[in-house]
Design a protein around this motif. Structure first.
Motif, PDB file in Angstrom:
ATOM      1  N   ASP A  32       0.834  -1.207   0.000  1.00  0.00           N
ATOM      2  CA  ASP A  32       0.000   0.000   0.000  1.00  0.00           C
ATOM      3  C   ASP A  32       0.872   1.262   0.000  1.00  0.00           C
ATOM      4  OD1 ASP A  32      -2.186   1.740   0.221  1.00  0.00           O
ATOM      5  OD2 ASP A  32      -2.480   1.342   2.350  1.00  0.00           O
ATOM      6  N   ARG A  33       1.878   1.300   0.881  1.00  0.00           N
ATOM      7  CA  ARG A  33       2.783   2.460   0.948  1.00  0.00           C
ATOM      8  C   ARG A  33       3.564   2.642  -0.358  1.00  0.00           C
ATOM      9  NH1 ARG A  33       3.397   0.900   6.375  1.00  0.00           N
ATOM     10  NH2 ARG A  33       5.041  -0.552   5.813  1.00  0.00           N
ATOM     11  N   SER A  34       4.050   1.534  -0.904  1.00  0.00           N
ATOM     12  CA  SER A  34       4.849   1.605  -2.132  1.00  0.00           C
ATOM     13  C   SER A  34       4.032   2.141  -3.305  1.00  0.00           C
ATOM     14  CB  SER A  34       5.394   0.227  -2.489  1.00  0.00           C
ATOM     15  OG  SER A  34       6.276  -0.213  -1.502  1.00  0.00           O
ATOM     16  N   VAL A  35       2.811   1.685  -3.441  1.00  0.00           N
ATOM     17  CA  VAL A  35       1.955   2.150  -4.536  1.00  0.00           C
ATOM     18  C   VAL A  35       1.688   3.639  -4.401  1.00  0.00           C
ATOM     19  CG1 VAL A  35      -0.382   2.004  -5.485  1.00  0.00           C
ATOM     20  CG2 VAL A  35       0.896  -0.076  -5.017  1.00  0.00           C
ATOM     21  N   ARG A  36       1.437   4.092  -3.169  1.00  0.00           N
ATOM     22  CA  ARG A  36       1.109   5.507  -2.981  1.00  0.00           C
ATOM     23  C   ARG A  36       2.299   6.440  -3.139  1.00  0.00           C
ATOM     24  NH1 ARG A  36      -1.752   6.064   2.071  1.00  0.00           N
ATOM     25  NH2 ARG A  36      -2.080   3.874   2.339  1.00  0.00           N
ATOM     26  N   LYS A  37       3.508   5.906  -3.227  1.00  0.00           N
ATOM     27  CA  LYS A  37       4.666   6.750  -3.533  1.00  0.00           C
ATOM     28  C   LYS A  37       4.557   7.300  -4.954  1.00  0.00           C
ATOM     29  CE  LYS A  37       8.194   4.584  -0.670  1.00  0.00           C
ATOM     30  NZ  LYS A  37       9.441   3.810  -0.701  1.00  0.00           N
ATOM     31  N   TYR A  38       3.918   6.524  -5.818  1.00  0.00           N
ATOM     32  CA  TYR A  38       3.843   6.881  -7.230  1.00  0.00           C
ATOM     33  C   TYR A  38       2.475   7.388  -7.672  1.00  0.00           C
ATOM     34  CZ  TYR A  38       8.181   4.345  -7.062  1.00  0.00           C
ATOM     35  OH  TYR A  38       9.443   3.922  -6.722  1.00  0.00           O
ATOM     36  N   ARG A  39       1.426   6.947  -6.997  1.00  0.00           N
ATOM     37  CA  ARG A  39       0.065   7.360  -7.371  1.00  0.00           C
ATOM     38  C   ARG A  39      -0.791   7.467  -6.117  1.00  0.00           C
ATOM     39  NH1 ARG A  39      -2.625   3.900 -11.922  1.00  0.00           N
ATOM     40  NH2 ARG A  39      -4.123   5.530 -11.569  1.00  0.00           N
ATOM     41  N   GLU A  40      -1.781   8.309  -6.168  1.00  0.00           N
ATOM     42  CA  GLU A  40      -2.718   8.400  -5.051  1.00  0.00           C
ATOM     43  C   GLU A  40      -3.815   7.358  -5.282  1.00  0.00           C
ATOM     44  OE1 GLU A  40      -5.543  11.518  -2.713  1.00  0.00           O
ATOM     45  OE2 GLU A  40      -3.857  12.298  -3.831  1.00  0.00           O
ATOM     46  N   LEU A  41      -3.444   6.112  -5.036  1.00  0.00           N
ATOM     47  CA  LEU A  41      -4.330   4.979  -5.252  1.00  0.00           C
ATOM     48  C   LEU A  41      -4.586   4.321  -3.901  1.00  0.00           C
ATOM     49  CD1 LEU A  41      -5.726   3.214  -7.401  1.00  0.00           C
ATOM     50  CD2 LEU A  41      -3.623   1.867  -7.501  1.00  0.00           C
ATOM     51  N   TRP A  42      -5.842   4.315  -3.479  1.00  0.00           N
ATOM     52  CA  TRP A  42      -6.203   3.796  -2.169  1.00  0.00           C
ATOM     53  C   TRP A  42      -6.809   2.405  -2.318  1.00  0.00           C
ATOM     54  CZ3 TRP A  42      -4.531   6.597   1.844  1.00  0.00           C
ATOM     55  CH2 TRP A  42      -4.145   7.903   1.562  1.00  0.00           C
ATOM     56  N   PRO A  43      -6.536   1.506  -1.371  1.00  0.00           N
ATOM     57  CA  PRO A  43      -7.036   0.131  -1.485  1.00  0.00           C
ATOM     58  C   PRO A  43      -8.547   0.048  -1.307  1.00  0.00           C
ATOM     59  CG  PRO A  43      -5.980   0.449   0.628  1.00  0.00           C
ATOM     60  CD  PRO A  43      -5.740   1.709  -0.156  1.00  0.00           C
ATOM     61  N   ASN A  44      -9.136  -0.952  -1.977  1.00  0.00           N
ATOM     62  CA  ASN A  44     -10.557  -1.192  -1.791  1.00  0.00           C
ATOM     63  C   ASN A  44     -10.752  -2.201  -0.653  1.00  0.00           C
ATOM     64  OD1 ASN A  44      -9.946  -3.689  -2.853  1.00  0.00           O
ATOM     65  ND2 ASN A  44     -11.006  -3.361  -4.780  1.00  0.00           N
ATOM     66  N   LEU A  45     -11.974  -2.561  -0.400  1.00  0.00           N
ATOM     67  CA  LEU A  45     -12.295  -3.467   0.700  1.00  0.00           C
ATOM     68  C   LEU A  45     -11.594  -4.814   0.567  1.00  0.00           C
ATOM     69  CD1 LEU A  45     -14.063  -4.077   3.194  1.00  0.00           C
ATOM     70  CD2 LEU A  45     -15.808  -4.883   1.609  1.00  0.00           C
ATOM     71  N   ASP A  46     -11.543  -5.356  -0.638  1.00  0.00           N
ATOM     72  CA  ASP A  46     -10.960  -6.682  -0.842  1.00  0.00           C
ATOM     73  C   ASP A  46      -9.479  -6.737  -0.493  1.00  0.00           C
ATOM     74  OD1 ASP A  46     -13.401  -7.527  -1.717  1.00  0.00           O
ATOM     75  OD2 ASP A  46     -12.911  -7.387  -3.840  1.00  0.00           O
ATOM     76  N   PHE A  47      -8.788  -5.629  -0.590  1.00  0.00           N
ATOM     77  CA  PHE A  47      -7.348  -5.604  -0.328  1.00  0.00           C
ATOM     78  C   PHE A  47      -7.053  -6.103   1.085  1.00  0.00           C
ATOM     79  CE2 PHE A  47      -3.307  -3.471   0.696  1.00  0.00           C
ATOM     80  CZ  PHE A  47      -2.550  -3.857  -0.386  1.00  0.00           C
ATOM     81  N   TYR A  48      -7.758  -5.600   2.068  1.00  0.00           N
ATOM     82  CA  TYR A  48      -7.531  -6.015   3.452  1.00  0.00           C
ATOM     83  C   TYR A  48      -8.384  -7.219   3.843  1.00  0.00           C
ATOM     84  CZ  TYR A  48      -4.603  -1.970   4.072  1.00  0.00           C
ATOM     85  OH  TYR A  48      -3.589  -1.059   3.965  1.00  0.00           O
ATOM     86  N   SER A  49      -9.420  -7.518   3.085  1.00  0.00           N
ATOM     87  CA  SER A  49     -10.241  -8.696   3.378  1.00  0.00           C
ATOM     88  C   SER A  49      -9.412  -9.973   3.296  1.00  0.00           C
ATOM     89  CB  SER A  49     -11.411  -8.789   2.406  1.00  0.00           C
ATOM     90  OG  SER A  49     -12.282  -7.706   2.583  1.00  0.00           O
TER      91      SER A  49
END
Length: 87
Positions: A32-49
């Motif tokens: 999650d942290r690595s992705v947000r270094k490059y884009r403002e992309l927030w996880p959906n429900l399934d990511f933590y499910s």
């Protein structure tokens, strides 16, 4: 959705803490942290499910059917509710 407002993330952390730690949750946090270094992309429900189901001991081959079942139930419930409103 911001981290502090993500109920699935909070639940995953709570379950992990109660179980004495998670093997998958730290990986998801770093991803999650690595992705947000490059884009403002927030996880959906399934990511933590996935972490929640994993830490509860659910077999990984059941993740998709369980999440799909919930989605189908929610869709059917919405359609029935809308139908009741228009009747």
């Amino acid at each position: 959705m911001r981290d502090s407002q993500h109920p699935a993330k909070e639940l995953a952390e709570d379950i992990s803490n109660r179980k004495g730690g998670s093997t998958i949750l730290p990986i998801l946090f770093e991803l999650d942290r690595s992705v947000r270094k490059y884009r403002e992309l927030w996880p959906n429900l399934d990511f933590y499910s996935a972490a929640i189901l994993h830490d509860l001991g659910v077999a990984t081959n059941l993740f998709t059917p369980m999440l799909l079942g919930v989605a189908l139930w929610a869709g059917a419930h919405t359609l029935r509710s809308r139908s009741a409103i228009t009747d």
